[in-house]
Design an enzyme around this catalytic site. Structure first.
Site, PDB file in Angstrom:
ATOM      1  N   GLU A 115       0.825  -1.233  -0.046  1.00  0.00           N
ATOM      2  CA  GLU A 115      -0.099   0.053  -0.195  1.00  0.00           C
ATOM      3  C   GLU A 115       1.000   1.182   0.021  1.00  0.00           C
ATOM      4  O   GLU A 115       0.807   1.919   0.927  1.00  0.00           O
ATOM      5  CB  GLU A 115      -1.023  -0.130   1.278  1.00  0.00           C
ATOM      6  CG  GLU A 115      -2.039  -1.083   1.018  1.00  0.00           C
ATOM      7  CD  GLU A 115      -3.275  -0.929   2.258  1.00  0.00           C
ATOM      8  OE1 GLU A 115      -2.814  -0.027   3.218  1.00  0.00           O
ATOM      9  OE2 GLU A 115      -4.263  -1.758   1.963  1.00  0.00           O
TER      10      GLU A 115
ATOM     11  N   GLU B  97      -6.054  -7.997  -0.483  1.00  0.00           N
ATOM     12  CA  GLU B  97      -6.574  -8.109   0.927  1.00  0.00           C
ATOM     13  C   GLU B  97      -8.090  -7.537   1.122  1.00  0.00           C
ATOM     14  O   GLU B  97      -8.558  -6.694   0.344  1.00  0.00           O
ATOM     15  CB  GLU B  97      -5.900  -6.860   1.797  1.00  0.00           C
ATOM     16  CG  GLU B  97      -4.508  -7.036   1.818  1.00  0.00           C
ATOM     17  CD  GLU B  97      -3.835  -5.768   2.955  1.00  0.00           C
ATOM     18  OE1 GLU B  97      -4.573  -5.123   3.597  1.00  0.00           O
ATOM     19  OE2 GLU B  97      -2.529  -5.595   2.604  1.00  0.00           O
TER      20      GLU B  97
HETATM   21  C1  GAL Z   1      -4.025  -2.437   4.907  1.00  0.00           C
HETATM   22  C2  GAL Z   1      -2.548  -2.983   5.129  1.00  0.00           C
HETATM   23  C3  GAL Z   1      -2.555  -4.197   5.964  1.00  0.00           C
HETATM   24  C4  GAL Z   1      -3.296  -4.172   7.282  1.00  0.00           C
HETATM   25  C5  GAL Z   1      -4.797  -3.920   6.801  1.00  0.00           C
HETATM   26  C6  GAL Z   1      -5.664  -3.731   8.038  1.00  0.00           C
HETATM   27  O1  GAL Z   1      -4.388  -1.369   4.661  1.00  0.00           O
HETATM   28  O2  GAL Z   1      -2.180  -3.361   3.725  1.00  0.00           O
HETATM   29  O3  GAL Z   1      -1.235  -4.311   6.351  1.00  0.00           O
HETATM   30  O4  GAL Z   1      -2.877  -2.972   7.962  1.00  0.00           O
HETATM   31  O5  GAL Z   1      -4.573  -2.744   6.158  1.00  0.00           O
HETATM   32  O6  GAL Z   1      -7.086  -3.584   7.653  1.00  0.00           O
END
Ligand code: GAL
Length: 667
Positions: A150, A307
């Site tokens: 990110e 994710e």
């Molecule tokens: C994303 C990030 C992850 C984790 C996740 C939590 O922004 O890439 O490492 O922090 O959010 O929701």
């Protein structure tokens, strides 16, 4: 776009074994196999462990983890591990720390505490990439590379002296000489004329509004600086590895400052992270928008959901958990809209650290839980959907989206704070969702040829070439609908003179002489029964047909909704902020007039999307309601194996993915 190795839909998540004793690793792999996990992202936040002191690398633990995963048949998306620098970097090089506009230093202790323009960070991070890639390029478990994480999530804007110098360099490239910069920034205003490059700074905290073009250029520069890190890491990877390279984007209406359209060519496949807005009871509509936009950025190709969450996150004010079935609906909605992989943050819920209350695939309570059971169910579902991989999503409607228009429209000192970029985008996308119509969200410069209908919400900043292309599209028989405060400025944020909406005046056949923004909460009515708020304008029809006018408010009798016949097509203008029922009616009318069909005629609350390849189609139907529904479809549900001959019965909260019979198939 390059594809990854292997068949079927990817399934897994971020795996952070360094947070656990080694005995847990074998249990992890057993559970991953049970769940059907086939890909994990490893090493994302492990720089401090991999390089505990400058130039001293310790790979032993990662060697063991990768070997174990390989032995377990789990493939790896290996991180370059540069996402967050170790504490020694700031100690040795405090000048790598980022600064806010007011000079506040952002210290280590969280993550991403580095200045994106820092040459020291760049050098150290690339050295790490070289070391990791050099060691694991040939590891049989590694099928993909994950650059950083990110990029720009927390440090996109840095105002330190290093950034200031880099900004000047970027401006020199853009403008060549100071005269051009002065002209573009309109510096005759407020005595801002620059006589030397050294006088120029990022838009640091100032006594009042900073120059808008300076602000806009700083936003462009900041996105480019993050992309430069991606390019630099990818450049190193290109010399050492052969697997595809990606980085996780954050496409959605919550992340404004990274122009991913300009990044798409820097990855082999587009990946996205998406989290529901817990406070929104209709959060699955936000999911659909983010997925449609990710597909747009990927040029319509399949993409990877890198994710999302199995249940609650930890970073919203009230972290609402997912109800039974929601994980499945959310995951399959991403697949419906073009994802060929579904991954989560993260595999095992952390014991310590700021994300210990974030859900995971294996919760604190272990595998005997709703979450882990649903994870296993999803693994089985995705296996059943293997044949869908590589297919594309049907969409006859395009919504135009441009990060620069977003940045421009939300600069300060504008007519109304209530004009927000995501507002009409979301309203129109939701109206289409409710109508069962899928839209691609694409840049104004994209090819519009294949679409029956194009929507242009709040396209405040627009380039001449894109206006011309839209004109040509309409002349050739296309239909476009433009909403208020579009076409107002050029790429320097200078007003397009002669009446609003400047760039679109001719296409729309209207001319607005003055804006009449409304007071907070104030509503107006239109003579077609619609209600609207936020915005009205003193508009003259100049060739366009008036479809509705105000009956009250500051401009009774003035046109609010118009349609202009141009060539074989039509250009609609929506001069006010219609409420939800009126937006639904408008969209229904546009869809009807352009012959756009829903993916299936589905009851309200049921999401329908179609994917297709050269000779097959799959109808995804996701029931977001608490009642059983029926919809017309003939084929085989891949999730249950059941045949549906003409009608599908879908229980409350359930999902079906029907491979539709081709005409002539035996029933
Ligand atoms: C994303 C990030 C992850 C984790 C996740 C939590 O922004 O890439 O490492 O922090 O959010 O929701």
């Amino acid at each position: 776009m390059r594809q990854w190795q292997g068949d079927g839909i990817l399934f897994g998540g971020d795996y952070n074994p360094e947070q656990w004793p080694e005995q847990t690793w074998s249990e992890d792999i057993d559970l991953m196999r049970r769940a059907g996990v086939n890909l994990v992202s490893v090493g994302i936040f492990s720089w401090a462990l991999l390089e505990p002191a400058p130039g001293r690398f310790e790979f032993g633990w990662l060697d063991r983890v990768l070997d174990l995963l390989h032995a377990g048949g789990i493939r790896v998306d290996l991180a370059t591990a540069t996402a967050s620098p170790p504490p020694w970097l700031a100690r040795l090089h405090p000048e790598t720390l980022p600064r806010r506009a007011d000079g506040t230093i952002l210290w280590p202790g969280g993550r991403q505490a580095y200045c994106p323009s820092s040459p020291v960070f760049r050098e150290r991070s690339l050295e790490l990439v070289r070391a990791v890639a050099g060691r694991y390029a040939e590891h049989p478990a590694v099928v993909m590379w994950h650059v950083s994480n990110e990029l720009g999530c927390h440090n996109v804007h840095c105002y330190c002296d290093v950034s200031a110098e880099a900004f000047r360099g970027w401006l020199r490239e853009r403008y060549g000489d100071l005269d051009r910069l002065n002209a573009a920034w309109g510096t005759t205003f407020w005595s801002q004329r620059y006589g030397d490059w050294a006088e120029i700074n990022p838009p640091r905290t100032a006594p009042t509004f900073a120059n808008p073009t300076q602000q806009l250029d700083f936003l462009r520069f900041s996105s480019d600086e993050q992309r430069a890190q991606l390019r630099a890491e990818r450049g190193v990877l290109a010399t050492l590895v052969r697997q595809p390279v990606t980085t996780n984007f954050m496409i959605g209406t919550g992340v404004k400052h990274l122009d991913y359209r300009s990044w798409a060519d820097d990855v082999d496949l587009v990946s996205n992270d998406h989290y529901l807005t817990a406070a929104d009871p209709q959060a699955h509509l936000g999911l659909a928008l983010a997925a449609d936009h990710t597909r747009g950025v990927a040029g319509g190709d399949p993409w990877l959901l890198m994710e999302h969450s199995t249940s609650a996150v930890n970073w919203q004010p009230r972290n609402v958990a997912k109800l039974p079935g929601q994980l499945r609906r959310n995951s399959l909605a991403h697949v419906a809209r073009g994802a060929d992989g579904v991954l989560f943050f993260q595999w095992r819920a952390s014991r310590a650290g700021a994300e210990k209350f974030h859900s995971a695939m294996v919760p604190h309570s272990g595998p005997d839980t709703k979450i882990f059971r649903e994870v296993c169910q999803l693994g089985a579902d995705l296996r059943a959907l293997a044949e869908v991989r590589g297919s594309r999503v049907d969409a006859d409607v395009a919504i135009l989206f441009d990060w620069e228009a977003w940045w421009g429209v939300e600069l300060d000192s504008h007519p109304s704070i209530d004009v927000q970029y995501a507002d009409r985008l979301t309203a129109l996308h939701r109206a289409l969702w409710r109508a069962g119509v899928t839209a691609d969200i694409i840049h104004p410069s994209a090819d519009l040829g294949g679409y029956r209908l194009v929507l242009a919400p709040t396209l405040y900043l627009v380039r001449d070439a894109d206006v011309a292309a839209l004109h040509q599209y309409v002349e050739g028989g296309g239909t476009v609908a433009v909403t208020y405060f579009s076409g107002i400025v050029d790429e320097n944020d200078h007003i397009r003179l002669g009446g609003y909406p400047g760039a679109f005046r001719e296409l729309l056949g209207v001319r607005t002489e003055e804006f009449f923004p409304l007071r907070e909460g104030e509503q107006v009515r239109l003579d077609d029964g619609s209600t609207a708020d936020v915005w009205t304008e003193w508009l003259h029809a100049d060739g366009a047909e008036v479809l509705a006018s105000y009956t009250d408010g500051p401009l009774p009798g003035v046109p609010a909704l118009t349609r202009h016949r141009v060539g074989d097509g039509a250009a609609w203008y929506v001069g006010t902020r219609l409420d939800e029922p009126a937006t639904d009616r408008l969209v229904a009318r546009l869809v009807d007039e352009t012959g756009v069909r829903p993916a299936a005629s589905a009851p309200s609350g049921v999401e329908v999307v179609r994917r297709r390849d050269d000779d097959r189609t799959w109808l995804f139907a996701i029931n977001h309601t608490d009642a059983e529904v029926r919809l017309p479809v003939t084929g085989t549900d891949l999730l249950t194996g059941a045949r549906c001959a003409g009608e599908l019965t879908l229980p409350a909260g359930d999902v079906a993915v029907v491979r539709e019979d081709r005409t002539g198939d035996p029933t």
